[in-house]
Write a protein that holds these residues in place. Sequence first.
Motif, short mmCIF file in Angstrom:
data_model
loop_
_atom_site.label_atom_id
_atom_site.label_comp_id
_atom_site.label_asym_id
_atom_site.label_seq_id
_atom_site.Cartn_x
_atom_site.Cartn_y
_atom_site.Cartn_z
N LEU A 145 0.82 -1.20 0.00
CA LEU A 145 0.00 0.00 0.00
C LEU A 145 0.86 1.26 0.00
CD1 LEU A 145 -2.69 -1.16 2.58
CD2 LEU A 145 -2.61 -1.52 0.11
N GLY A 146 2.14 1.10 -0.27
CA GLY A 146 3.04 2.24 -0.31
C GLY A 146 3.62 2.61 1.04
N PHE A 147 3.32 1.85 2.09
CA PHE A 147 3.84 2.15 3.42
C PHE A 147 5.29 1.66 3.54
CE2 PHE A 147 -0.80 1.50 4.71
CZ PHE A 147 -1.10 2.85 4.58
N THR A 148 6.14 2.46 4.16
CA THR A 148 7.55 2.11 4.32
C THR A 148 7.97 1.90 5.77
OG1 THR A 148 8.26 4.42 4.47
CG2 THR A 148 8.08 3.46 2.25
N GLY A 149 7.13 2.32 6.72
CA GLY A 149 7.51 2.25 8.12
C GLY A 149 8.36 3.42 8.58
N ALA A 150 8.45 4.47 7.76
CA ALA A 150 9.32 5.61 8.10
C ALA A 150 8.90 6.28 9.40
CB ALA A 150 9.31 6.63 6.96
N SER A 151 7.60 6.40 9.64
CA SER A 151 7.13 7.04 10.88
C SER A 151 7.51 6.21 12.10
CB SER A 151 5.61 7.23 10.83
OG SER A 151 5.25 8.14 9.81
N TYR A 152 7.48 4.89 11.96
CA TYR A 152 7.88 4.02 13.08
C TYR A 152 9.37 4.11 13.33
CZ TYR A 152 3.17 2.17 12.82
OH TYR A 152 1.81 2.06 12.83
#
Length: 303
Positions: free
Chosen positions: A213-220
Amino acid sequence: MLTHPVETTVPRLSLDDCRRPGSPFYDQVRAAALGNGLEPRALTVRTLLHLPRIARHNGSVSQRQIETELRFSGNGLRADQAEIKSLIPFRQFALQDLRFVEYESGRAAEVFSRLHYLRSARPGSRNFALVDPVDGLPVSLCSVSPLEWMRVGRQLNSQFGVPRERAWDISRVYSFDVAPKNAISYLLARVRTVFRIEMRDVDLLTTAVDPNLGFTGASYRSANWQHWMSIQARPYLYVDRRYASPRQLRERFGTANLVELKARPGVLVEQSRAKLLDSRIFCCRVRGETESVPLDDLRVLRR
């Protein structure tokens, strides 16, 4: 009806292309969203969730298929936004001006069941949000639930010594487009503080990040979470053109078995065919530093 997005000369795109920021797909989504009063980020995720339904085995989708899915997803998103119009923030504030609160479960459920890509709320959750200081509307919000994923729980216990019952899961996250930069990572840090002070029986926070879905986990990562394991992808399932999770299928039909579902009269059940990317499990210790896991020790778990 949703108007047509801007035409592009690219005849076919791969799912990998569509997930990549800056691709023609993102230009298409942005044009369709801004031309119809929709949030580009929400429309991007919702469309990416549904493209695997019509992608070929090699993961390619035609321009016409993308346009069709954009219209379908956009019309659904517009209807969902209208249902909770009073909860959608419209003012922009600096991060330091937002208030961190434990958010009322009924209102959180309205947002998650309408705007989160899973279109559902997790029962038994604690909900937290950054709200604007004028109207009290949620700018970024998340729900935290006891970890139910048995396979992940067993791996946490065997590899990291964390019993499943001492882990809670960030089960839903949603951020409106008016949210300032780093809003999610700041929200996660504040949630960790709450759990460190109030939840003495919880040692770990976890979450699943779906790169399809385009999520990379950058915020985590920005909140000092670490990638501890991955979960093998399984095909997406759709009922009447709309994505449905196994939990939703069991709640609605009493089963998530594809053969049984396809035998149901009057129900159109479809399964994605293209290979999907594995989900990543990010973790954060409630107390103390969260250790990184060397690549050689990263396990890929079966579903």
